[in-house]
Design an enzyme around this catalytic site. Structure first.
Site, mmCIF file in Angstrom:
data_model
loop_
_atom_site.group_PDB
_atom_site.id
_atom_site.type_symbol
_atom_site.label_atom_id
_atom_site.label_comp_id
_atom_site.label_asym_id
_atom_site.label_seq_id
_atom_site.Cartn_x
_atom_site.Cartn_y
_atom_site.Cartn_z
ATOM 1 N N GLU A 18 0.809 -1.215 0.000
ATOM 2 C CA GLU A 18 0.000 0.000 0.000
ATOM 3 C C GLU A 18 0.843 1.266 0.000
ATOM 4 O OE1 GLU A 18 -0.680 -2.683 1.769
ATOM 5 O OE2 GLU A 18 -2.697 -3.240 1.127
ATOM 6 N N HIS B 123 -11.032 -5.434 8.409
ATOM 7 C CA HIS B 123 -11.837 -5.227 7.203
ATOM 8 C C HIS B 123 -13.091 -4.403 7.491
ATOM 9 C CE1 HIS B 123 -9.326 -8.468 5.748
ATOM 10 N NE2 HIS B 123 -9.860 -8.397 4.550
#
Lengths: 583, 326
Positions: free
Chosen positions: B60, B129
């Site tokens: 990321e 998540h």
């Protein structure tokens, strides 16, 4: 789960439902003898590099592909020495999944079975096969059945909880139908594409493994399997966007006056382009001609009061509510026309309660009946404390009041309150019996070495008696400072419990308002209270003749249970002595 | 004109803008061949090629860094962080560089880039998540933070985000990715950024929400109407910079406000809205400022997740308390 023919190894699904994999490196050569589970090749999928082990023990006769080749799942990868026949299988069948189910998950998304394994199932009635529940994982475990065989299900009714490597997912029914059979029990691992539930009555004969066959050109990419992590709720309801909300937001951003915009959308609706055009045309807020401006809203307070017509902080609203004052009756002297606490207080003291109490008709003899408003107020807070304290005093204390005047003609201009406090301190030293607490039940008295003077202070809320502690150790300046401090605390409702506790004797200066003599009430366990009345000028006969003297009336009430009359009289004499000093 | 879901609207907006603006590129984990774990970028690589729809390694920090570099040189990157829980390796790039570039270069360089990330709970997902951490980025000056609540807004706001000259964190409420459909014409018409949308007008209380919780908030407003309570519903949509004026106007009309958010309560966006209302509309308040929030805990896994999520009944209870407040 590999489609393994004897002595032929086809590329299995490497665990992610991906259609193919690339050969990174061979770990064995043709002719090598391999053991069971010995790594043969490194394959790279879109997700990972995986070592592929041998399913057999034997001799490798052929490696079907060079490093860098992309091999379809199901295609032959390795051939082994077998019964002399290097049988190859029809790889193409397995490599191209053709079976597609429409009724898989309620996504109503096209859904293919996993490419790994075609399932040849024939059942009667509708069937439901386990769809890909997330990120192309190959299988899922049954956690719990939520329905039983024979149940009639509604569309989207949860049937079973399945656990994948990533999440527990409730699988809803794709049909409104009766459950014929559940294929598996809790704990069983079901492969994607395998039969999970059969629907229909036993007499149903129609064979329907899939409602719609779908032509799916599978190239390098699996068909959208609506793969998700977890369970995203799915709905097919078509909702209409609130277009006016968007138009208003845009107009606000561009500072466009919508009332000047004409719509060019369906049925004359204003669309975004109209607003943008209006911006260019300068139809901005505040540009309307005076004639078309709507008249200001009538500011007359209506009888049906809307609280939002008035600006006031929540505390002020609460205060008005407590005092039963309508905000419409208050001036608005605060910032930006807001109502302040003093506005409410002013309205409360100047007018009767305004939240119209029920009118009561009172007929009185021959006179015409009159309308009076009657509404008792509940007494709360300080006022209630006063009521209770006074009742207790009245029930226990045996009060006796002595009155006398002090000649204060010689006083310079000064704060009289500090002088009264000083006189109480002085008298307490001369006659300590009045600076005392008395317990009438145990017949105990406690003569205080220090003097803590309670000062009676009147306020709209009721009577406060805060205390000047250790008055015997404070000079006039300190006393004045303390009194000032206490007044401010009362004003701001900041008076603390400790500010009101511990008084050994009390002063009530009612003369600052009116009243010559009084019979102040002793507050137990104290035994005395001094009331100071209003000064007056008096012609007095002195040995110099008749003089104009300034006289201060004094009223001393004492609890005769605790003090003798002599003690009280001596105390009062001491007070007068001190008060009559010039400084 | 097709009836499409929020996720399909995201896809449609990106596809539209890639079609008209060659500088728009898409990249992230699994966005290309796979089409995105939620299908946000489905079909884009086939349509626009591997040079404009790029699969990245699982990194990321690199994704954000590459986006900044591209944007600084005039491209319009749309980077996907697969789940917002994984944005933190990229946070240094986003906060320390992306948000500051315009300021640092005195306006010489702006970063016309979008970072997309699905966020929020309620889908039984594993750890990291399900969080709602929009307030972290809303706190950073120089970033716009946009959260669509329905398909039309996803389409309109995504187009606006791509066209905006400055960086936009575009957070997609994944729980409602497929919950409803809108008929959307693919006409390239964007929606105004930095504005709230007043979705329902009312007189008794202002309900403020964004993202997925707007669905519960609207349901609550429906039920409150049956009880005779008229609720105004505001979709914040752009949570930073906050269009506080629209909220204050509404509060001054209704006298009450209840903020509904999925995030934990402490230090969240609802706290900022409450503070603004207290600062600027105090004189209009008839009741305390109400909040319906998640709890100040790590959002639980599947079995307890439902206990965490704010519910329609909670909103109704809080609204009743505020409306009855004396």
């Amino acid at each position: 789960m590999n489609t393994v023919a004897m002595k032929v190894f086809n590329l299995p699904d490497l665990g992610e439902g991906l259609p193919d994999a690339e050969i990174v490196r061979w770990l064995v050569k043709e002719g090598d003898t391999v053991a069971l589970d010995q790594p043969m090749v490194e394959m790279e999928t879109a997700k990972a590099v995986v070592e592929v082990p041998s399913p057999y023990k034997g001799v490798i006769t052929k490696l079907c592909g060079a490093e860098g080749d992309v091999i379809d799942v199901g295609a032959v990868l390795v051939e082994f020495d077998g019964d002399g026949s290097s049988a190859s299988i029809d790889a193409s069948e397995a490599s191209t999944p053709t079976e597609s189910d429409q009724q898989t998950i309620p996504a109503t998304q096209p859904q293919t079975a996993s490419v790994s394994q075609p399932q040849m199932i024939t059942v009667t009635g509708d069937v439901f096969k386990l769809p890909d529940l997330g990120e192309g994982l190959p299988d899922a475990e049954i956690v719990r059945w939520l329905v039983a065989e024979g149940d009639v299900l509604a569309l989207d009714q949860p049937m079973v909880e399945m656990e994948t490597a990533k999440a527990v997912v409730e699988v809803p029914s794709p049909f409104a139908a009766k459950v014929a059979k559940l294929h598996g029990q809790a704990g069983d691992v079901i492969e994607v594409g395998a039969l999970l539930v059969s629907f229909g009555d036993s007499e149903a004969v129609e064979t329907k493994t899939a409602s719609v066959e779908q032509e799916t050109p599978v190239e390098n990419k699996p068909v959208d399997a609506a793969t998700v992590v977890g369970a995203v709720q799915v709905g097919n309801k078509v909702v209409v966007e609130s277009a006016s909300a968007v138009i208003k937001a845009l107009a606000k951003k561009l500072k466009v006056d919508l009332s000047q915009v004409s719509g060019s959308g369906i049925d004359g609706a204003i669309i975004q382009a109209d607003v943008k055009q209006a911006k260019k045309d300068g139809k901005l807020i505040g540009t309307k001609t005076a004639a078309s401006v709507a008249p200001p809203i009538n500011s007359q307070p209506s009888s049906d009061e809307n609280p939002l017509d008035f600006k006031a902080s929540p505390a002020v609203r609460a205060h008005a509510h407590r005092l039963n004052v309508a905000l419409s009756q208050c001036a608005a002297s605060g910032k930006k026309g807001s109502i302040t606490k003093s506005d409410v207080d002013a309205a409360a003291s100047s007018s009767s309660p305004t939240t119209a109490p029920k009118p009561v008709s009172v007929a009185s003899g021959g006179l015409p009946s009159v309308q009076v408003s009657v509404e008792p107020q509940t007494v709360r807070g300080v006022r209630r404390a006063m009521a209770m304290g006074m009742a207790k005093a009245h029930a226990t204390v045996v009060p006796t009041t002595l009155v006398e005047d002090a000649d204060i003609t010689n006083w310079p201009k000064q704060d009289s309150l500090a002088r009264y406090v000083r006189a109480l301190v002085f008298a307490s030293k001369i006659e300590p019996a009045l600076n005392c607490w008395f317990d009438g039940e145990k017949y105990e008295r406690l003569i205080h070495p220090n003097v803590h003077v309670g000062i009676a202070i009147d306020s709209p809320d009721g009577l406060y008696v805060p205390v000047i502690h250790d008055a015997d150790r404070k000079d006039a300046t300190q006393v004045r400072a303390r009194v000032q401090d206490l007044r401010q605390k009362i004003e701001s409702k900041g008076l603390k419990q400790e500010d009101q506790q511990g008084a050994t004797i009390t002063l009530s200066n009612f003369g600052s308002i009116a009243g010559r003599y009084g019979s102040p009430v002793v507050s137990p366990p104290q035994v005395a209270i001094l009331g100071t009345g209003r000064f007056r000028s008096e012609l007095k006969l002195t040995n110099k003749g008749i003089e104009n003297r300034k006289m201060l009336p004094l009223s001393l009430t004492f609890d005769h249970r605790a003090c003798t009359g002599g003690e009280a009289a001596r105390f009062l004499a001491a007070i007068i002595e001190d008060l009559q000093k010039a400084v | 004109m097709a009836a499409i879901t929020l996720i399909e609207a995201v896809n449609m907006a990106i596809s539209h803008e890639m079609g008209v603006d060659k500088e728009v590129v898409v990249f992230g984990e699994d966005v290309g061949i796979n089409g995105g774990v939620f299908r946000a970028t489905d079909g884009l690589q086939e349509k626009y090629g591997e040079e404009r729809v790029i699969d990245t390694p699982l990194a990321e920090a690199m994704i954000a860094g590459v986006a900044i570099g591209m944007a600084a040189q005039g491209m319009k990157p749309i980077a996907e962080i697969q789940f917002m829980g994984f944005i933190f390796p990229a946070a240094d790039h986003i906060i320390s560089h992306c948000a500051r570039m315009r300021n640092r270069t005195r306006g010489r360089l702006t970063l016309p880039m979008v970072i997309r990330a699905p966020f929020g709970g309620g889908i039984h997902a594993p750890e990291n998540h399900s969080e709602s951490t929009e307030a972290i980025f809303a706190h950073i000056p120089g970033l716009k933070v946009v959260i669509p609540s329905n398909p039309s807004r996803a389409y309109g706001l995504m187009l606006a985000a791509i066209r905006d000259p400055d960086p936009v964190i575009f957070l997609e409420p994944k729980r409602v990715y497929r919950i409803e459909k809108h008929e959307i014409e693919d006409n390239g018409e964007d929606y105004p950024l930095g504005m709230c949308f007043v979705d329902r007008e009312g007189t008794d209380i202002t309900l403020v929400s964004w993202g997925a919780m707007l669905h519960e908030t609207k349901q609550a407003a429906e039920k409150l109407a049956d009880m005779g309570i008229s609720a105004e519903v505001i979709d914040v949509a752009t949570v930073s910079p906050l269009d506080i004026d629209t909220i204050l106007e509404s509060v001054e009309k209704t006298g009450r406000i209840c903020i509904v958010q999925e995030a934990p309560k402490a230090g969240a966006l609802g706290s900022e809205i409450a503070a603004e209302v207290a600062e600027k509309s105090l004189m209009s308040l008839l009741a305390p400022i109400g909040r319906v929030s998640g709890y100040d805990i790590v959002i639980p896994y599947y079995r307890l997740e439902k206990q965490y999520m704010p519910k329609v009944e909670y909103i109704i209870d809080e609204v009743k308390r505020l409306v009855e407040y004396k």
